[in-house]
Design a protein around this motif. Structure first.
Motif: not given
Ligand code: NDP
Ligand code: 6NA
Length: 483
Positions: A206-210, A226-230, A249-251, A283-285, A386-388
């Protein structure tokens, strides 16, 4: 063929009462729906947490070896389904099929690593001052662990969180990224087939916000990983801290690769492209800042451009694809926004920067491998994740200046230097503010048996993987026994 998945709660696959689903599209073929998952409600989440809480009381009492046998079973079942899981990953988030297979094998290896942990020491005997007493430390589980994961490693990241959580006696509730939920469901099917006791494993989409937010807020969720955006991570940390829960948290990252005058320039070029553009830079790396000493700058740049022009962009399912599409429309738009920002702020666009002209690629979220030159550290493309597939070249005179520049961002996840000089290596190891510092190796490619995590804004400073995972997924009792 599109597949619909339900939630997995208390050992049963159940549709959400919302009767709504979240569809997942193939980023290489925008109109192709590869599957769907439930758009769940808080009520489903609460049911999963309740089940996990009850199940964990018995799960923690099993011998570690018995818990380990469940993980070994999952690994074997995943191995039998490797092709299907990997193809689903490629179709859902665009990663090339060889990389998707590699990631799935990594998940299998992680399961086996932690399965073995069930038979290793979980404390120390400590001599009491009373000679007739016995005193020892003992690691014990936290309870219910909420697992919130991103779309870029939809198999490896959920597993490198769930496997240690489970072996150390916790029950889990997984909420995967919506962009990677169908792939995650395939992994949960393997857990289901291993016949865990009902309630130990739960999967609520489901949605992250819920659902994500609900996990962070739930009073019976004792720890959140958690792993994702700051932006999202910081919010989770605040919520968890306020309720007295543990959080990890891994961001983001803005990882530098330093190229010194005295390095093997061909190796540095290969590492820059592989570390920066494999997985389409998602990749975050991944390397995104390329800091090159003046003496080798022109040679390096010429060789880098020559090799970058040979990169084949295409559908991750095609055998000759080196780099697939961005994982989603939103990621595609984010990358295009940063490319425009780079041009606006005066960086020189050396290569790429737009969608490929190849007719075959019209139906996907493709961006050409992009290289900017003359990048200043104050520019947005030098500071923000940028993640691209975008590399920013920066020129320096000395290695000391390079390390200073490498540290000149809020992030501190991974960093590399290419050099043959031991002094440069030792200075880099000491002065680079990053959780992963790599010499003559690309910035990406963490090994499962070693601690993983960042410094500064990249992390909450806890570490995942290897033996480090024990710190987060357990707490310690000190036992004192007098006869
Ligand atoms: N460091 C890393 O490894 C990663 C960094 N990123 C960075 O994050 C950016 C966005 O990527 P994305 O995957 O969307 O990352 P997000 O941080 O948006 O999402 C990561 C996870 O958090 C969930 N989530 C979203 N909002 C909340 C909330 N309010 N409370 C709790 N959980 C929430 C998401 O669910 P849902 O998907 O349903 O929104 C997903 O499962 C990328 O462009 C990249 O810069 C992304 C992935 C990995
Ligand atoms: C969250 C990012 C994980 C990176 C794994 C790697 O570099 O192989």
């Amino acid at each position: 063929m599109s597949q619909q998945f339900n939630n997995f709660i208390n050992g049963k696959w159940k549709a959400s009462s919302s009767k709504e689903v979240i569809e997942s599209y193939n980023p290489a073929k925008k109109s192709e729906v590869i599957g769907s998952v439930q758009k769940s409600t808080r009520e489903e989440l609460n049911e999963a947490v309740e089940g996990a809480k009850a199940a964990q009381k018995k799960w923690k009492k099993l011998a570690g070896a018995e818990r380990g046998n469940y993980l070994f079973k999952v690994a074997n079942i995943m191995e039998e389904n490797l092709e299907d899981i990997a193809k689903t990953m490629t179709k859902e988030m665009g990663k090339s099929l060889p990389e998707a297979k590699g990631e799935t094998n990594r998940g299998i290896a992680i399961l086996r690593y932690y399965a073995g942990e069930g038979m290793r020491s979980d404390g120390d005997v400590i001599p009491a001052t009373d000679p007739s007493a016995l005193m020892y430390s003992k690691r014990v589980p936290i309870g219910v662990v909420g697992v919130i994961t991103p779309w870029n490693f939809p198999v490896a990241i959920p597993i490198w969180k769930m496997a240690p959580a489970l072996i150390y006696g916790n029950a889990v509730v997984l909420k995967p990224a919506s962009e990677g939920s169908v792939t995650a469901a395939k992994v949960i099917e393997c857990f289901d087939k291993a016949n865990f006791p009902d309630g130990v494993i739960n999967f609520v989409t489901g949605s992250g916000s819920v659902i994500g937010q609900g996990l962070a807020e739930h009073p019976d969720v004792n720890a959140i990983t958690f792993t994702g955006s700051n932006a999202v991570g910081k919010n989770i940390g605040v919520i968890a801290a306020q309720k007295g829960g543990k959080y990890q948290l891994e961001m983001g990252g803005k990882n530098p690769i330093i190229v010194a005058d005295d390095c093997d320039v061909d190796a540095a070029v290969a590492a820059t492209l592989s570390g920066g553009l494999k997985s389409t830079g998602q990749k975050c790396t991944c390397s995104s800042r390329v800091i090159v000493q003046a003496g080798i700058y022109e040679t390096f740049k010429e060789k880098l451009l020559e090799k970058a022009k040979q990169i084949t962009v295409g559908d991750g399912m095609d055998a000759d694809t080196w780099m697939g599409p961005c994982a989603s429309e939103s990621q595609f738009n984010t990358v295009k926004h940063y490319i425009e920002k780079g041009k606006e702020e005066g960086a020189t666009l050396l290569l790429g920067g737009k969608e490929p002209t190849d007719e075959k690629l019209k139906d996907g979220y493709y961006i050409e491998p992009t290289i900017f030159d003359d990048v200043k550290t104050s520019m947005t493309i030098a500071q923000e994740e940028i993640f691209g597939p975008v590399l920013a070249l920066m020129k320096v005179d000395t290695v000391e200046e390079a390390i200073h520049l490498a540290n000149d961002v809020e992030f501190g996840l991974s960093a590399s230097i290419y050099t043959s000089n031991i002094e440069h290596m030792l200075t880099f190891i000491d002065d680079m503010e990053a959780g992963l510092v790599r010499i003559n190796a690309e910035t990406a490619g963490v090994e499962l048996q070693a601690p993983f995590g960042g410094m500064k804004a990249s992390s909450s400073y806890s570490r995942e993987q290897g033996q480090a995972a024990k710190e987060f997924f357990t707490t310690m009792k000190t036992v004192f026994i007098k006869g």
